[in-house]
Scaffold this active site. Structure first.
Site, short mmCIF file in Angstrom:
data_model
loop_
_atom_site.label_atom_id
_atom_site.label_comp_id
_atom_site.label_asym_id
_atom_site.label_seq_id
_atom_site.Cartn_x
_atom_site.Cartn_y
_atom_site.Cartn_z
N CYS A 31 32.81 -1.04 -35.64
CA CYS A 31 32.20 -0.90 -36.86
C CYS A 31 30.69 -0.54 -36.69
O CYS A 31 30.33 0.14 -35.57
CB CYS A 31 32.21 -2.28 -37.47
SG CYS A 31 34.01 -3.09 -37.73
N ASP A 85 40.51 -9.56 -33.78
CA ASP A 85 40.37 -9.68 -32.17
C ASP A 85 38.90 -10.24 -31.99
O ASP A 85 39.02 -11.24 -30.74
CB ASP A 85 40.55 -8.24 -31.65
CG ASP A 85 39.68 -7.32 -32.29
OD1 ASP A 85 39.57 -7.20 -33.30
OD2 ASP A 85 39.07 -6.44 -31.29
N ILE A 112 42.28 21.09 -30.21
CA ILE A 112 41.23 22.39 -31.00
C ILE A 112 41.56 23.47 -30.22
O ILE A 112 41.52 23.56 -29.07
CB ILE A 112 39.60 22.00 -30.91
CG1 ILE A 112 38.97 22.89 -31.87
CG2 ILE A 112 39.15 21.98 -29.45
CD1 ILE A 112 37.65 22.13 -32.05
#
EC number: 6.3.5.4
Length: 625
Positions: A2, A102, A295
């Site tokens: 995050c 977690d 890619i």
């Protein structure tokens, strides 16, 4: 993972409110678009902000998180892979949990063991723990530095964030270019923690924590890679022993990283490392068809589609590919600099941005990738060059060679060890590139004269381990898994996970004989042996492929107006960092018909100057005066 940010104002002299934290957190919304959370304790001068990318415990895992009596509060950007084992241990000691997330183990581990618990963690993490009882705060970054964490202290106020753009929102923080950071980019693969491109703002170094209370501030190292001294270990086990051990730790690392309450995919370049990660995924969960991503390019000289298709067939993955056109580079370059928060030496990040965008568009939040293997298993050409130089005879030295040896001795504690370039010659190039005003202060920011690595971890080590340690410190955290990894994945709200950088894998690799990493001048020998039962021979025996995206010569020939403007004589002169006459000579040289840069061995000087100009614009940085 995050995005986290926060403020700790020991003296409580400055306003602290949720609006400021929200402004800081909002700059991290790409890291955590799913939810947000705040903790504010004005009487203690503490404010914490959190942006969430929901991966585990989607319904109740928002932060901040607390211990049982709420005397400890934590925000964490990261994943703790061994949390189930740790959670069980803590429950046996009487701890109770409010979520299935977690990272909740962190606050209870701190309550139980103090800060020494950090070496119990296997994961990628950057977290802050505020202790109400002691009125103190810990900032901690993982062993390898996969999760970023930056901080500054202004007027005794600690301000921190997962990215610098959050810190810049605080009114106490002033913007100023850090010339030492700019010089590191010219000299090394990229920035080296704790240096950033912003004067006064620091990266918490990998394997370090910062502690602050009302009396002191200190930064301490809790872990570092430590290869054995030559002769310290008796390598008396046979090759199969190390193959078996390596397969075991790698499989466990991949298994850990498949744990998520959202879909998990993987990158597939067609090379050994990503192919092995994909093969281990298939071995662990053979019944599931995972999404793979790659890619491809119109340029057949660098396109790896054939090897990618071979692996897709071998793994039976649900494959997704993005065909990248070189014309896309200019359109993505400014965004790449914004997320990297640093000038770049190459355009590769624009390709990586396109790749992570494709992952997001396929509703995948977590991706496994193969970074880290080259640095741990002698995967670069430099490892072979070291062995060749070891047996070369040297003649009498001229003055320049003596000066170069002095620089090497200061950097590495070994006058004969060459890392990527001749730094003495590089200093002459920088003398021509920097403006006179900047070069007049060169001795104050010359990056080759600073303390970069712990030379005690180099002395008495095998050449393979010596280079591996330097690669580990100078290339991995602040370059490969920062501007090449974390930043381009989180730009599109994607979490990247790195099995080769699992702490248990790293510790095991340190015990493998260096002769099995570079065997008879073959790179990654032991890794190839460990992969041989899982991959097609064509992948195993494939010659190492170093992908290089087109650099500034290509961009200059496109005659793009905004690029021409950034590199214009008047603008370069006005900004005051570079010599505009030198820039003009570089432009003329780089646009010649047959001019080419071997980016494996040469720096794209004009690319650094161009992306530095973009950096100044993106972050509204003041000019040099």
């Amino acid at each position: 993972m995050c995005g986290i940010t926060g403020i700790y104002d020991v003296q409580k002299r400055h306003p602290l409110n949720q609006a400021l934290l929200a402004d800081m957190s909002e700059k991290l919304i790409h890291r955590g678009p799913d939810d947000c959370g705040y903790f504010i304790l004005p009487e203690s001068g503490v404010g914490l902000g959190f942006r969430r990318l929901s991966i585990i415990d989607l319904s109740s895992g928002n932060q901040p998180l607390f211990n049982e009596d709420a005397s400890k509060v934590m925000i964490c950007n990261g994943e703790i892979y061994n949390y189930k084992e740790l959670r069980s241990q803590l429950q046996q000691k009487g701890h109770s949990f409010k979520t299935n997330c977690d990272v909740e183990v962190i606050v209870h581990l701190y309550e139980e063991y103090g800060i020494d618990f950090v070496n119990m963690l296997n994961g990628q993490f950057a977290f802050a723990i505020y202790d109400k009882i002691r009125n103190s705060i810990f900032l901690v970054r993982d062993h390898v530095g996969i999760a970023p964490l930056f901080y500054t202290i202004q007027d005794d106020v600690l301000i921190f964030g997962s990215e610098i753009k959050a810190i810049l929102q605080h009114p106490l923080v002033k913007r100023k270019v850090n010339l030492q950071g700019l010089d590191q980019i010219f000299s090394f693969p990229g920035l080296v923690s704790p240096t950033t491109m912003f004067e006064g703002i620091h990266a918490l170094s990998p394997g370090h924590y910062l502690y602050k209370d009302q009396h002191k501030t200190e930064v301490k190292e809790y872990w570092d890679l430590d290869y054995p001294l030559e002769g310290e270990i008796s390598y008396d086990k046979d090759e199969q022993y190390y193959i078996d051990g390596l397969q075991e730790v790698l499989e466990k690392a991949v298994r850990y990283r498949l744990n998520a309450d959202v879909p998990v995919g993987f990158y597939l370049s067609g090379g050994l490392d990503s192919s092995l990660v994909g093969a281990l995924i298939k071995k662990i969960v053979p019944e599931n068809s995972r999404s793979s991503f790659s890619i491809t390019f119109n340029d057949k000289g660098i396109d790896e589609a054939r090897h990618q298709e071979l692996m897709v067939s071998h793994l039976d993955s649900d494959h997704n590919r993005f065909r990248f056109d070189w014309e896309d580079i200019a359109g993505r370059l400014q965004n790449a600099i914004y997320h990297a928060e640093t000038p770049l030496k190459e355009t590769y990040n624009t390709c990586s941005l396109a790749l992570s965008e494709m992952v997001r568009n396929n509703n995948i939040k977590v991706i496994l990738t193969g970074e880290g293997a080259d640095e741990l298993f002698a995967g670069y050409v430099g490892y072979r060059f070291d062995r060749k130089r070891q047996h070369e005879k040297t003649g009498p030295l001229d003055t320049e060679a003596i000066l170069e040896q002095q620089i090497r001795m200061k950097l590495w504690g070994d006058e004969h060890f060459k890392y990527e370039k001749d730094f003495r010659a590089d200093e002459e190039i920088k003398e021509a590139i920097y403006s006179q005003a900047v070069y007049d202060t060169y001795n104050q920011f010359n990056s080759v004269r600073e303390h970069l690595v712990n030379k005690e971890k180099l002395n008495g080590r095998d050449l393979v381990h010596k280079r591996s340690y330097i690669d580990f410190k100078l290339r991995i955290s602040d370059h490969l898994v920062a501007d090449h990894g974390d930043r381009v994945s989180y730009a599109n709200s994607i979490e990247a996970r790195y099995p080769f950088l699992d702490i248990d894998v790293i510790k095991y690799v340190a015990t493998i004989p260096p002769s099995m990493k570079l065997f008879d001048m073959e790179e990654k020998y032991i890794l190839k042996k460990a992969a041989s039962s899982l991959l097609p021979k064509e992948i195993i025996n494939r010659e190492k492929f170093s992908f290089v995206a087109p650099g500034s010569p290509y961009l200059m020939k496109q005659n793009i107006e905004w690029i021409n403007d950034i590199l214009s004589y008047d603008r370069v002169k006005r900004q005051g960092f570079f010599n505009p006459d030198t820039v003009e000579r570089l432009k003329k040289m780089y646009t010649q018909e047959n001019f080419n840069i071997n980016q494996t061995f040469e720096s794209d000087l004009l690319m650094i100057i161009l992306t530095f100009g973009i950096f100044l614009d993106q972050f509204d940085m003041p000019y040099y005066n």
